[in-house]
Design an enzyme around this catalytic site. Structure first.
Site, PDB file in Angstrom:
ATOM      1  N   ARG A  55       7.532  -4.032  10.395  1.00  0.00           N
ATOM      2  CA  ARG A  55       7.510  -5.511  10.837  1.00  0.00           C
ATOM      3  C   ARG A  55       8.338  -6.231  11.056  1.00  0.00           C
ATOM      4  O   ARG A  55       8.596  -6.867  11.841  1.00  0.00           O
ATOM      5  CB  ARG A  55       6.348  -6.171  10.036  1.00  0.00           C
ATOM      6  CG  ARG A  55       5.232  -5.319   9.823  1.00  0.00           C
ATOM      7  CD  ARG A  55       4.580  -6.412   8.442  1.00  0.00           C
ATOM      8  NE  ARG A  55       5.463  -5.496   7.471  1.00  0.00           N
ATOM      9  CZ  ARG A  55       5.206  -5.368   6.163  1.00  0.00           C
ATOM     10  NH1 ARG A  55       4.483  -6.347   5.647  1.00  0.00           N
ATOM     11  NH2 ARG A  55       5.935  -5.112   4.878  1.00  0.00           N
ATOM     12  N   GLN A  78       3.717   5.223  12.318  1.00  0.00           N
ATOM     13  CA  GLN A  78       3.976   5.074  11.138  1.00  0.00           C
ATOM     14  C   GLN A  78       5.732   3.984  10.910  1.00  0.00           C
ATOM     15  O   GLN A  78       5.822   3.324  10.796  1.00  0.00           O
ATOM     16  CB  GLN A  78       4.282   6.362  10.754  1.00  0.00           C
ATOM     17  CG  GLN A  78       3.824   7.455  10.546  1.00  0.00           C
ATOM     18  CD  GLN A  78       4.226   8.488  10.231  1.00  0.00           C
ATOM     19  OE1 GLN A  78       5.481   9.107  10.211  1.00  0.00           O
ATOM     20  NE2 GLN A  78       3.729   9.367   9.184  1.00  0.00           N
ATOM     21  N   ARG A 107      12.595   6.634   6.134  1.00  0.00           N
ATOM     22  CA  ARG A 107      12.520   7.626   7.773  1.00  0.00           C
ATOM     23  C   ARG A 107      13.268   8.795   7.395  1.00  0.00           C
ATOM     24  O   ARG A 107      13.267   9.917   8.527  1.00  0.00           O
ATOM     25  CB  ARG A 107      12.909   7.107   8.435  1.00  0.00           C
ATOM     26  CG  ARG A 107      11.643   6.024   8.717  1.00  0.00           C
ATOM     27  CD  ARG A 107      10.134   6.484   8.237  1.00  0.00           C
ATOM     28  NE  ARG A 107       8.972   4.951   8.094  1.00  0.00           N
ATOM     29  CZ  ARG A 107       7.700   5.140   7.366  1.00  0.00           C
ATOM     30  NH1 ARG A 107       7.212   6.503   7.059  1.00  0.00           N
ATOM     31  NH2 ARG A 107       7.087   4.499   8.000  1.00  0.00           N
TER      32      ARG A 107
HETATM   33  C1  LIG Z   1       6.733   8.224   2.667  1.00  0.00           C
HETATM   34  C2  LIG Z   1       6.288   7.038   3.358  1.00  0.00           C
HETATM   35  C3  LIG Z   1       4.468   7.061   2.483  1.00  0.00           C
HETATM   36  C4  LIG Z   1       3.835   6.587   3.135  1.00  0.00           C
HETATM   37  N1  LIG Z   1       2.600   6.388   2.791  1.00  0.00           N
HETATM   38  C5  LIG Z   1       2.176   5.342   3.490  1.00  0.00           C
HETATM   39  C6  LIG Z   1       0.249   5.618   3.427  1.00  0.00           C
HETATM   40  O1  LIG Z   1      -0.176   6.468   2.784  1.00  0.00           O
HETATM   41  N2  LIG Z   1      -0.998   4.150   3.595  1.00  0.00           N
HETATM   42  C7  LIG Z   1      -0.072   2.941   4.622  1.00  0.00           C
HETATM   43  O2  LIG Z   1      -0.247   2.074   4.588  1.00  0.00           O
HETATM   44  N3  LIG Z   1       1.268   3.560   4.794  1.00  0.00           N
HETATM   45  C8  LIG Z   1       2.412   4.181   4.307  1.00  0.00           C
HETATM   46  N4  LIG Z   1       3.669   3.753   4.466  1.00  0.00           N
HETATM   47  C9  LIG Z   1       3.941   2.804   4.510  1.00  0.00           C
HETATM   48  C10 LIG Z   1       5.155   1.302   4.179  1.00  0.00           C
HETATM   49  O3  LIG Z   1       4.434   1.236   2.903  1.00  0.00           O
HETATM   50  C11 LIG Z   1       5.546   0.709   5.141  1.00  0.00           C
HETATM   51  O4  LIG Z   1       4.786  -0.097   5.121  1.00  0.00           O
HETATM   52  C12 LIG Z   1       7.005   0.967   5.672  1.00  0.00           C
HETATM   53  O5  LIG Z   1       7.405   2.129   4.785  1.00  0.00           O
HETATM   54  C13 LIG Z   1       7.276  -0.203   5.722  1.00  0.00           C
HETATM   55  O6  LIG Z   1       8.062  -0.286   5.010  1.00  0.00           O
HETATM   56  P1  LIG Z   1       8.462  -2.014   4.574  1.00  0.00           P
HETATM   57  O7  LIG Z   1       7.520  -2.890   5.278  1.00  0.00           O
HETATM   58  O8  LIG Z   1       9.040  -1.835   3.688  1.00  0.00           O
HETATM   59  O9  LIG Z   1       9.128  -2.228   6.432  1.00  0.00           O
HETATM   60  P2  LIG Z   1       9.121  -4.078   7.251  1.00  0.00           P
HETATM   61  O10 LIG Z   1       7.622  -3.633   7.222  1.00  0.00           O
HETATM   62  O11 LIG Z   1      10.481  -3.543   7.987  1.00  0.00           O
HETATM   63  O12 LIG Z   1       9.747  -4.834   6.343  1.00  0.00           O
HETATM   64  C14 LIG Z   1      11.072  -5.120   5.738  1.00  0.00           C
HETATM   65  C15 LIG Z   1      10.996  -5.786   4.251  1.00  0.00           C
HETATM   66  O13 LIG Z   1      11.088  -7.019   4.718  1.00  0.00           O
HETATM   67  C16 LIG Z   1      10.044  -7.316   3.863  1.00  0.00           C
HETATM   68  N5  LIG Z   1       8.874  -7.487   3.882  1.00  0.00           N
HETATM   69  C17 LIG Z   1       8.293  -7.731   5.686  1.00  0.00           C
HETATM   70  N6  LIG Z   1       6.576  -8.282   5.854  1.00  0.00           N
HETATM   71  C18 LIG Z   1       6.712  -9.193   4.435  1.00  0.00           C
HETATM   72  C19 LIG Z   1       5.193  -9.884   4.233  1.00  0.00           C
HETATM   73  N7  LIG Z   1       3.972  -9.818   4.831  1.00  0.00           N
HETATM   74  N8  LIG Z   1       5.813  -9.526   2.700  1.00  0.00           N
HETATM   75  C20 LIG Z   1       5.856  -9.714   2.014  1.00  0.00           C
HETATM   76  N9  LIG Z   1       7.387  -8.934   2.221  1.00  0.00           N
HETATM   77  C21 LIG Z   1       7.720  -8.305   3.341  1.00  0.00           C
HETATM   78  C22 LIG Z   1       9.620  -6.856   2.384  1.00  0.00           C
HETATM   79  O14 LIG Z   1      10.882  -6.618   1.715  1.00  0.00           O
HETATM   80  C23 LIG Z   1      10.013  -5.584   3.257  1.00  0.00           C
HETATM   81  O15 LIG Z   1      10.647  -4.417   2.445  1.00  0.00           O
HETATM   82  C24 LIG Z   1       4.942   4.753   3.785  1.00  0.00           C
HETATM   83  C25 LIG Z   1       5.786   4.646   4.345  1.00  0.00           C
HETATM   84  C26 LIG Z   1       6.717   6.211   4.245  1.00  0.00           C
HETATM   85  C27 LIG Z   1       8.375   5.726   3.511  1.00  0.00           C
END
Ligand SMILES: Cc1cc2nc3c(=O)[nH]c(=O)nc-3n(C[C@H](O)[C@H](O)[C@H](O)COP(=O)(O)OP(=O)(O)OC[C@H]3O[C@@H](n4cnc5c(N)ncnc54)[C@H](O)[C@@H]3O)c2cc1C
Length: 327
Positions: free
Chosen positions: A96, A91, A201
């Site tokens: 990223r 998780q 988280r």
């Molecule tokens: C309660 C909960 C349940 C979840 N359930 C699932 C699930 O069932 N299945 C699943 O696969 N995931 C799940 N996730 C993971 C979730 O979808 C995100 O992948 C994870 O929380 C990372 O978030 P993020 O991409 O915003 O963060 P980071 O990867 O840290 O990115 C931070 C920000 O950078 C930008 N960014 C980074 N990379 C890109 C990109 N390639 N393109 C565009 N913008 C980008 C976005 O604005 C992003 O919000 C869950 C997360 C939570 C908290």
């Protein structure tokens, strides 16, 4: 030699101290660069390390956070050493925007340490949240649950030990080790992205096991950048955002008149009234949740008495590594 880099005594106090999380995990703040003042300096693009009043820095930091002017907070970085079960790491790695270096199961022998959830954590599948658990602990079957986990772990461990003992490459010997096995990594992230990680988280919707790590890391952040931490808690953790429909519902109950908030006396809205404003059932439920009495706020304060030495954890990991007797 004395450093000219900006440091924070509260952060220095915990640097390199290892805080236990779950049964065999830990988080340690290994290093950090900058603090609240560096966010301000970057925002103002100011010269040198001149001192400012804390109240001025606080006002600016809260303004930046409220208005999502985030790049100044990217100037501060934190580096952690963490050990967590692989299912938590899966998780965590979805975030990223961090730099990660994980221990290599191709190179090193894996310590055979597995996470065993406490009795209080073994609950039923939640009926309302398909991703979670809820209700009373399943006491009656806890023993059986543990025994079933243990059986798989024993089998996986003896298989792993046998294979590395017979010189099977580590990269293959490890492939059936379960997700409860502990791994570890160095994890470096800037303050802006750390706040995003922590918001997701420490949230009650996050799985308990990753929350346990995030809560400790929030306590570390409090020591590195206390004003940013405070703004994050006020606006993101204990504050909330409102949609157009949610605002429409609230404006029916309260309005602004002559620079004051005025209650629309006697006005009530039931779920059907709110739905008529364009909110789905789920949104109505969420709005009520947002406005309900807040529970006790999460206490992120680090308990320093829990900190252990790095050697302590290193010894525990070392003792759990298979003692290889190659044929
Ligand atoms: C309660 C909960 C349940 C979840 N359930 C699932 C699930 O069932 N299945 C699943 O696969 N995931 C799940 N996730 C993971 C979730 O979808 C995100 O992948 C994870 O929380 C990372 O978030 P993020 O991409 O915003 O963060 P980071 O990867 O840290 O990115 C931070 C920000 O950078 C930008 N960014 C980074 N990379 C890109 C990109 N390639 N393109 C565009 N913008 C980008 C976005 O604005 C992003 O919000 C869950 C997360 C939570 C908290």
């Amino acid at each position: 030699m004395e450093t000219r880099r900006p440091t924070n005594p509260a952060a220095e106090e915990i640097l390199g101290r290892y805080f236990p999380v779950l049964d065999h995990g830990f988080v340690a703040l290994v290093d950090y660069m900058g603090s609240d003042e560096d966010v301000e300096r970057a925002a103002r693009v100011s010269y040198g390390y001149g001192t400012r009043k804390t109240s001025q820095t606080r006002g600016l930091i809260r303004y930046l956070r409220r208005h999502r002017h985030t790049t100044p907070s990217e100037m501060v970085e934190l580096k952690f050493h963490c050990a967590m079960p692989i299912f938590v790491a899966r998780q965590w790695i979805r975030h990223r925007t961090a730099s990660v270096n994980e221990m290599s199961g191709r190179y090193s022998l894996m310590p055979l340490l597995f996470h065993r959830p406490d009795r209080t954590q073994v609950q039923a599948q939640s009926a309302s949240n398909r991703q979670g658990r809820s209700g009373e602990p399943l006491d009656a079957i806890y023993g059986e649950v543990i025994e079933r986990w243990e059986r798989v772990r024993r089998e996986a461990s003896t298989g792993y030990e046998w294979m590395v003992g017979h010189d099977v490459a580590r990269e293959l010997a490890r492939i059936d080790l379960p997700l409860s096995l502990y791994t570890q990594w160095y994890w470096k992230i800037d303050l802006h992205n750390l706040l995003h990680f922590l918001s997701l988280r420490v949230d009650p919707h996050a799985q308990y096991e990753i929350r346990a790590f995030a809560v400790v890391m929030a306590g570390m952040l409090q020591r590195v950048a206390p004003l940013t931490f405070e703004a994050w808690r006020d606006y993101d953790v204990e504050g909330t955002r409102l949609s157009r429909g949610e605002l429409a519902a609230l404006r029916r109950l309260v309005r602004v008149r002559d620079g004051r908030l005025e209650a629309q006396s006697g006005e009530t809205l039931d779920a059907t009234d709110i739905e008529r404003l364009g909110l789905s059932n789920r949104e109505v439920e969420e709005l009520l949740g947002k406005l309900d009495e807040p529970g006790l706020p999460e206490d992120f304060t680090l308990d320093l008495s829990r900190a252990r030495s790095p050697e302590d954890f290193a010894r525990e990991m070392e003792e759990a590594v298979p003692k290889v007797d190659r044929r």
